[in-house]
Design a protein around this motif. Structure first.
Motif, PDB file in Angstrom:
ATOM      1  N   VAL A  77       0.847  -1.194   0.000  1.00  0.00           N
ATOM      2  CA  VAL A  77       0.000   0.000   0.000  1.00  0.00           C
ATOM      3  C   VAL A  77       0.878   1.238   0.000  1.00  0.00           C
ATOM      4  CG1 VAL A  77      -1.721   1.338   1.277  1.00  0.00           C
ATOM      5  CG2 VAL A  77      -1.916  -1.159   1.149  1.00  0.00           C
ATOM      6  N   MET A  78       0.726   2.050  -1.034  1.00  0.00           N
ATOM      7  CA  MET A  78       1.484   3.293  -1.144  1.00  0.00           C
ATOM      8  C   MET A  78       0.741   4.447  -0.489  1.00  0.00           C
ATOM      9  SD  MET A  78       2.831   2.982  -5.031  1.00  0.00           S
ATOM     10  CE  MET A  78       3.830   4.452  -4.889  1.00  0.00           C
ATOM     11  N   GLU A  79      -0.569   4.464  -0.665  1.00  0.00           N
ATOM     12  CA  GLU A  79      -1.405   5.508  -0.092  1.00  0.00           C
ATOM     13  C   GLU A  79      -2.745   4.900   0.274  1.00  0.00           C
ATOM     14  OE1 GLU A  79      -1.864   8.983  -2.578  1.00  0.00           O
ATOM     15  OE2 GLU A  79       0.194   8.815  -3.303  1.00  0.00           O
ATOM     16  N   CYS A  80      -3.379   5.482   1.282  1.00  0.00           N
ATOM     17  CA  CYS A  80      -4.725   5.087   1.663  1.00  0.00           C
ATOM     18  C   CYS A  80      -5.414   6.335   2.191  1.00  0.00           C
ATOM     19  CB  CYS A  80      -4.692   3.992   2.721  1.00  0.00           C
ATOM     20  SG  CYS A  80      -6.341   3.489   3.258  1.00  0.00           S
ATOM     21  N   HIS A  81      -6.573   6.639   1.611  1.00  0.00           N
ATOM     22  CA  HIS A  81      -7.290   7.863   1.973  1.00  0.00           C
ATOM     23  C   HIS A  81      -8.726   7.544   2.345  1.00  0.00           C
ATOM     24  CE1 HIS A  81      -3.998  10.175   0.171  1.00  0.00           C
ATOM     25  NE2 HIS A  81      -4.003   9.236  -0.760  1.00  0.00           N
ATOM     26  N   MET A  82      -9.175   8.056   3.489  1.00  0.00           N
ATOM     27  CA  MET A  82     -10.597   7.999   3.818  1.00  0.00           C
ATOM     28  C   MET A  82     -11.264   9.081   2.971  1.00  0.00           C
ATOM     29  SD  MET A  82     -12.606   8.818   7.352  1.00  0.00           S
ATOM     30  CE  MET A  82     -12.178   7.354   8.257  1.00  0.00           C
ATOM     31  N   VAL A  83     -12.350   8.720   2.291  1.00  0.00           N
ATOM     32  CA  VAL A  83     -12.991   9.651   1.371  1.00  0.00           C
ATOM     33  C   VAL A  83     -14.471   9.783   1.687  1.00  0.00           C
ATOM     34  CG1 VAL A  83     -11.340   9.218  -0.488  1.00  0.00           C
ATOM     35  CG2 VAL A  83     -13.418   7.840  -0.349  1.00  0.00           C
ATOM     36  N   ALA A  84     -15.055  10.872   1.215  1.00  0.00           N
ATOM     37  CA  ALA A  84     -16.501  11.061   1.298  1.00  0.00           C
ATOM     38  C   ALA A  84     -17.099  10.588  -0.016  1.00  0.00           C
ATOM     39  CB  ALA A  84     -16.822  12.541   1.529  1.00  0.00           C
ATOM     40  N   GLY A  85     -18.256  10.000   0.038  1.00  0.00           N
ATOM     41  CA  GLY A  85     -18.901   9.552  -1.196  1.00  0.00           C
ATOM     42  C   GLY A  85     -19.452   8.157  -1.062  1.00  0.00           C
ATOM     43  N   GLY A  86     -19.409   7.406  -2.153  1.00  0.00           N
ATOM     44  CA  GLY A  86     -20.039   6.096  -2.215  1.00  0.00           C
ATOM     45  C   GLY A  86     -19.243   4.967  -1.591  1.00  0.00           C
ATOM     46  N   PHE A  87     -18.032   5.222  -1.128  1.00  0.00           N
ATOM     47  CA  PHE A  87     -17.226   4.207  -0.462  1.00  0.00           C
ATOM     48  C   PHE A  87     -16.416   4.905   0.628  1.00  0.00           C
ATOM     49  CE2 PHE A  87     -15.105   5.709  -4.239  1.00  0.00           C
ATOM     50  CZ  PHE A  87     -13.790   5.911  -3.872  1.00  0.00           C
ATOM     51  N   ASP A  88     -15.680   4.141   1.413  1.00  0.00           N
ATOM     52  CA  ASP A  88     -15.012   4.697   2.592  1.00  0.00           C
ATOM     53  C   ASP A  88     -13.533   5.015   2.397  1.00  0.00           C
ATOM     54  OD1 ASP A  88     -17.314   4.507   4.421  1.00  0.00           O
ATOM     55  OD2 ASP A  88     -17.089   2.356   4.037  1.00  0.00           O
ATOM     56  N   TYR A  89     -12.802   4.155   1.687  1.00  0.00           N
ATOM     57  CA  TYR A  89     -11.360   4.340   1.524  1.00  0.00           C
ATOM     58  C   TYR A  89     -10.967   4.138   0.062  1.00  0.00           C
ATOM     59  CZ  TYR A  89     -10.690   4.170   6.561  1.00  0.00           C
ATOM     60  OH  TYR A  89     -10.731   4.446   7.904  1.00  0.00           O
ATOM     61  N   LEU A  90      -9.929   4.876  -0.343  1.00  0.00           N
ATOM     62  CA  LEU A  90      -9.301   4.656  -1.638  1.00  0.00           C
ATOM     63  C   LEU A  90      -7.861   4.254  -1.353  1.00  0.00           C
ATOM     64  CD1 LEU A  90      -9.512   4.712  -4.713  1.00  0.00           C
ATOM     65  CD2 LEU A  90      -8.772   7.094  -4.634  1.00  0.00           C
ATOM     66  N   VAL A  91      -7.497   3.059  -1.798  1.00  0.00           N
ATOM     67  CA  VAL A  91      -6.171   2.500  -1.553  1.00  0.00           C
ATOM     68  C   VAL A  91      -5.396   2.490  -2.870  1.00  0.00           C
ATOM     69  CG1 VAL A  91      -4.899   0.431  -0.839  1.00  0.00           C
ATOM     70  CG2 VAL A  91      -7.049   1.037   0.315  1.00  0.00           C
ATOM     71  N   LYS A  92      -4.167   2.989  -2.832  1.00  0.00           N
ATOM     72  CA  LYS A  92      -3.268   2.943  -3.986  1.00  0.00           C
ATOM     73  C   LYS A  92      -2.169   1.954  -3.635  1.00  0.00           C
ATOM     74  CE  LYS A  92       0.009   5.906  -6.498  1.00  0.00           C
ATOM     75  NZ  LYS A  92       0.570   7.278  -6.544  1.00  0.00           N
ATOM     76  N   ALA A  93      -1.976   0.958  -4.510  1.00  0.00           N
ATOM     77  CA  ALA A  93      -0.978  -0.077  -4.227  1.00  0.00           C
ATOM     78  C   ALA A  93      -0.179  -0.396  -5.485  1.00  0.00           C
ATOM     79  CB  ALA A  93      -1.659  -1.338  -3.704  1.00  0.00           C
ATOM     80  N   ARG A  94       1.057  -0.826  -5.274  1.00  0.00           N
ATOM     81  CA  ARG A  94       1.920  -1.290  -6.372  1.00  0.00           C
ATOM     82  C   ARG A  94       2.318  -2.720  -6.074  1.00  0.00           C
ATOM     83  NH1 ARG A  94       3.642   1.154 -10.846  1.00  0.00           N
ATOM     84  NH2 ARG A  94       3.587   3.400 -10.832  1.00  0.00           N
ATOM     85  N   VAL A  95       2.112  -3.578  -7.074  1.00  0.00           N
ATOM     86  CA  VAL A  95       2.470  -4.994  -6.949  1.00  0.00           C
ATOM     87  C   VAL A  95       3.180  -5.434  -8.226  1.00  0.00           C
ATOM     88  CG1 VAL A  95       0.625  -5.564  -5.312  1.00  0.00           C
ATOM     89  CG2 VAL A  95       0.163  -5.662  -7.766  1.00  0.00           C
ATOM     90  N   SER A  96       3.699  -6.649  -8.225  1.00  0.00           N
ATOM     91  CA  SER A  96       4.501  -7.102  -9.364  1.00  0.00           C
ATOM     92  C   SER A  96       3.668  -7.473 -10.583  1.00  0.00           C
ATOM     93  CB  SER A  96       5.379  -8.280  -8.955  1.00  0.00           C
ATOM     94  OG  SER A  96       4.577  -9.354  -8.533  1.00  0.00           O
ATOM     95  N   GLY A  97       2.418  -7.836 -10.401  1.00  0.00           N
ATOM     96  CA  GLY A  97       1.578  -8.233 -11.526  1.00  0.00           C
ATOM     97  C   GLY A  97       0.231  -8.709 -11.031  1.00  0.00           C
ATOM     98  N   MET A  98      -0.551  -9.286 -11.935  1.00  0.00           N
ATOM     99  CA  MET A  98      -1.917  -9.688 -11.583  1.00  0.00           C
ATOM    100  C   MET A  98      -1.946 -10.792 -10.535  1.00  0.00           C
ATOM    101  SD  MET A  98      -4.916  -8.624 -11.931  1.00  0.00           S
ATOM    102  CE  MET A  98      -4.840  -7.468 -13.271  1.00  0.00           C
ATOM    103  N   ASP A  99      -1.018 -11.760 -10.608  1.00  0.00           N
ATOM    104  CA  ASP A  99      -0.985 -12.810  -9.586  1.00  0.00           C
ATOM    105  C   ASP A  99      -0.711 -12.204  -8.207  1.00  0.00           C
ATOM    106  OD1 ASP A  99      -1.503 -14.781 -11.442  1.00  0.00           O
ATOM    107  OD2 ASP A  99       0.610 -15.362 -11.661  1.00  0.00           O
ATOM    108  N   ALA A 100       0.226 -11.288  -8.156  1.00  0.00           N
ATOM    109  CA  ALA A 100       0.535 -10.618  -6.885  1.00  0.00           C
ATOM    110  C   ALA A 100      -0.647  -9.777  -6.423  1.00  0.00           C
ATOM    111  CB  ALA A 100       1.778  -9.749  -7.034  1.00  0.00           C
ATOM    112  N   TYR A 101      -1.364  -9.178  -7.376  1.00  0.00           N
ATOM    113  CA  TYR A 101      -2.548  -8.396  -6.992  1.00  0.00           C
ATOM    114  C   TYR A 101      -3.609  -9.303  -6.375  1.00  0.00           C
ATOM    115  CZ  TYR A 101      -6.975  -6.256  -6.861  1.00  0.00           C
ATOM    116  OH  TYR A 101      -8.187  -5.846  -6.391  1.00  0.00           O
TER     117      TYR A 101
END
Length: 153
Positions: free
Chosen positions: A95-119
């Protein structure tokens, strides 16, 4: 909030572009003496305008090719759930960033991984077990059009 003048702003802009400048190089670029520049930089640190310095690394060279954004909706929106979620997400290196947000969901998470299997592993091992997670929506980045940490000064 403490105020800053045009020279402070020039120092901040210059350091944002190149945080590795020596004090003498910085002083030359902002047209001040090295002593005056050092004092200003020290004050900008002390007053919280400069929070730190870091190297910008290449995700591709380090095998972190896939950038994803994950919308997270919690099943309960209580202070305890928010606190538990925040503590848990801070433990993940993906997880690079995680933000609590207002709107239709609670958090927006930004992540970097090696590929789809890692995701898939990240989603099942990290995100879904987080406290209170009810629903997620993932957006895999196809192209980074702009990525910057620069702030207008």
């Amino acid at each position: 909030m403490k105020s800053i003048d045009a020279i402070d702003r020039k120092i901040l802009r210059t350091l944002q572009r190149d945080g590795r400048l020596t004090n003498i190089e910085l002083a030359d670029r902002v047209s001040l003496s090295p002593t005056a520049t050092a004092e200003r930089v020290k004050r900008l640190h002390r007053d919280g305008f400069i929070e730190g310095y870091q190297a910008v690394l290449s995700p591709e060279k380090l095998g972190r090719h896939l950038l994803v954004f994950v919308q997270v909706k919690l099943d309960r929106t209580t202070p305890e759930t928010f606190d538990a979620f925040a503590r848990a997400v801070q433990r993940s290196d993906d997880v690079m960033e995680c933000h609590m947000v207002a709107g239709g969901f609670d958090y927006l998470v930004k992540a970097r991984v090696s590929g789809m299997d890692a995701y898939r592993a990240f989603l099942s091992d990290v995100i879904l077990p987080l406290p209170g997670v009810r629903e997620t929506h993932t957006y895999a980045v196809m192209e980074e059009v702009k990525s910057s940490s620069y702030l207008p000064v």
